[in-house]
Design an enzyme around this catalytic site. Structure first.
Site, mmCIF file in Angstrom:
data_model
loop_
_atom_site.group_PDB
_atom_site.id
_atom_site.type_symbol
_atom_site.label_atom_id
_atom_site.label_comp_id
_atom_site.label_asym_id
_atom_site.label_seq_id
_atom_site.Cartn_x
_atom_site.Cartn_y
_atom_site.Cartn_z
ATOM 1 N N ALA A 1 -3.852 10.503 -62.395
ATOM 2 C CA ALA A 1 -4.976 11.240 -62.983
ATOM 3 C C ALA A 1 -6.014 10.258 -63.495
ATOM 4 C CB ALA A 1 -4.489 12.124 -64.124
ATOM 5 N N LYS A 2 -7.150 10.758 -63.873
ATOM 6 C CA LYS A 2 -8.174 9.963 -64.556
ATOM 7 C C LYS A 2 -9.134 10.938 -65.215
ATOM 8 C CE LYS A 2 -9.142 5.566 -65.037
ATOM 9 N NZ LYS A 2 -8.139 4.501 -65.118
ATOM 10 N N GLY A 3 -9.798 10.473 -66.246
ATOM 11 C CA GLY A 3 -10.762 11.343 -66.900
ATOM 12 C C GLY A 3 -11.760 10.532 -67.683
#
Ligand code: NAD
Length: 412
Positions: free
Chosen positions: A104-106
């Site tokens: 994931a990444k944000g």
């Protein structure tokens, strides 16, 4: 010459891995599609009462091998495509190191340096609240990245916990130790970069003691890598930050003390260089530890280092990569070289699940064990399949995700 975006680069690397592994078009479809994308508006009331709106993202690229895992970046230039690319890289990194996570990444498109501490807290809490339905210790576990640190993780953990009604330390990693953080997490990515550097030097028959290093970026990754490398006997000759590079400091701790006191790298006795000049220094090892796309078709031509160890995520464009390969420079790719951070994040998550804190030796021993296993597998794959280290690392990571997809099957 074109400059590729991190997104195009990540897709091109995946395509190569899919072809080299002989996977099918069905596999390509599954592997090249992010599973969940959330774009949110994050309102911030500034200290002067003005309200501003920021764009925030959370991309869960894959949850096939476990909950998704990846950092939260505060940087004015982030956008959805780059966030997808970085979430994709996290997926292959977790699979390469055999951690039970997806990727994931944000982040928020904001310049964190313009925020007061209270503004930063309000923005972090509101962002957490906006992405709250899709995160959690069994769903998706954020961590610090560019522009965020353990303070942001404490606010994220608190916001999530207040909503749950009880403390949930396992919702984020990279927390302060007193809130369930792990010993060794702060330095973990830099420690892993240093271990990768030591092993790459060994492969090239270069003695680490006295070997020279230039590091682009003097943040969480660059600083801790510099400390660990100096402890191994290497000589860190130059470092840079967003304002340019310096050379001629006595040692890393002298430079760091100056940086803490004056917020710049101009310690007594140093000379200034441009960031490009740092990349072109005649050193044994070059470590990009800042942002994506710093080694491009243009900047790679002048690189003289024998080894490039990628502390940053996606620092090298495909054109840059081809030039480094043509020059015979060994590139230890990001998903291997900077995996120390997510490896110790995994330890933190395990400790939070078990309510049992490890000592520093246990963290160090297990980090070395997991990273060395991945390192040896990449070395073996690169040799047996006659591919670059980047290709080998992607093949290993992508193959594990593809296998997990096959074994789980397609629902319904
Ligand atoms: P950070 O915000 O702590 O530090 C970033 C550093 O890069 C700062 O010194 C900044 O001044 C410098 N910088 C920014 N733009 C620059 C430019 N154009 N030229 C030179 N220097 C520049 O971020 P970080 O956590 O150290 O992350 C750095 C890289 O490592 C990112 O690509 C990140 O995704 C990757 N990474 C971080 C972790 C982690 O645990 N923090 C783990 C894996 C990978």
């Amino acid at each position: 010459m074109t400059t590729e975006s991190a997104f195009e680069t990540a897709r091109a690397q995946l395509r190569t891995a899919v072809d080299q592994l002989g996977l099918s078009e069905n596999d390509w479809q599954t592997l090249s599609t992010p599973r969940r994308i959330l774009e949110v508006a994050v309102p911030l009331r500034r200290d002067n009462d003005k309200v501003e709106m920021y764009k925030g993202y959370r991309v869960q690229y894959s949850t096939t091998r476990g909950p998704s895992k990846g950092g939260v970046r505060f940087h004015p230039q982030i956008d959805l495509e780059e966030t997808i690319a970085l979430a994709m890289l996290m997926t292959w990194k977790c699979a390469l190191t055999n951690l039970p996570f997806g990727g994931a990444k944000g982040g928020i498109a904001v310049d964190a340096s313009t925020l007061s501490v209270r503004e930063n807290e309000r923005l972090t809490r509101r962002y957490t609240s906006e992405i709250l339905p899709i995160i959690g210790p069994e769903r998706d576990i954020p961590a610090p990245d560019v522009g965020t640190d353990e303070r942001n993780m404490a606010w994220m953990m608190d916001t999530y916990s207040v909503n749950a009604g009880f403390s949930v330390p396992g919702v984020v990693t990279g927390k302060p130790i007193v809130l369930g953080g792990s010993l060794g997490r702060n330095s973990a990515t830099g420690d892993g970069v240093a271990i990768s550097t030591r092993e790459a030097l060994r492969m090239r028959g270069i003695n680490p003691v006295g070997a020279t290093v230039a590091i682009q970026g003097f943040g969480k990754v660059g600083y801790w890598a510099a400390v660990a490398l100096e402890n191994m006997g290497l000589k860190v000759v130059a470092v840079s930050d967003v304002n340019g590079a310096v050379i001629g400091f006595e040692n890393v701790s002298q430079l760091w003390s100056h940086f803490l006191a004056h917020k710049n790298l101009n310690a007594p006795g140093t000379d200034r260089l441009s960031n490009l000049e740092l990349l072109h220094l005649d050193v044994d090892v070059l470590i990009p530890a800042a942002l994506s796309d710093s080694i491009t078709g243009l900047s790679a031509v002048g690189i003289k280092a024998k080894i490039v160890v990628e502390g940053a995520n996606a620092p090298t464009s495909p054109e840059g990569d081809a030039i480094l390969n043509d020059k015979g420079i060994l590139v230890v790719p990001d998903i291997l070289a900077n995996s120390g951070g997510v490896i110790v994040s995994y330890f933190e998550w395990v400790q939070d699940k078990q309510n049992y804190a490890w000592d520093g030796d246990e963290v160090r021993t297990n980090l070395n064990r997991i990273l060395m296993k991945a390192f040896n597998e990449v070395e073996e794959m690169a040799t047996s399949r006659k591919v670059t280290w980047r290709e080998a690392a992607h093949m290993l990571g992508v193959a594990r995700v593809a296998e997990a997809h096959k074994l789980r099957g397609l629902y319904p």
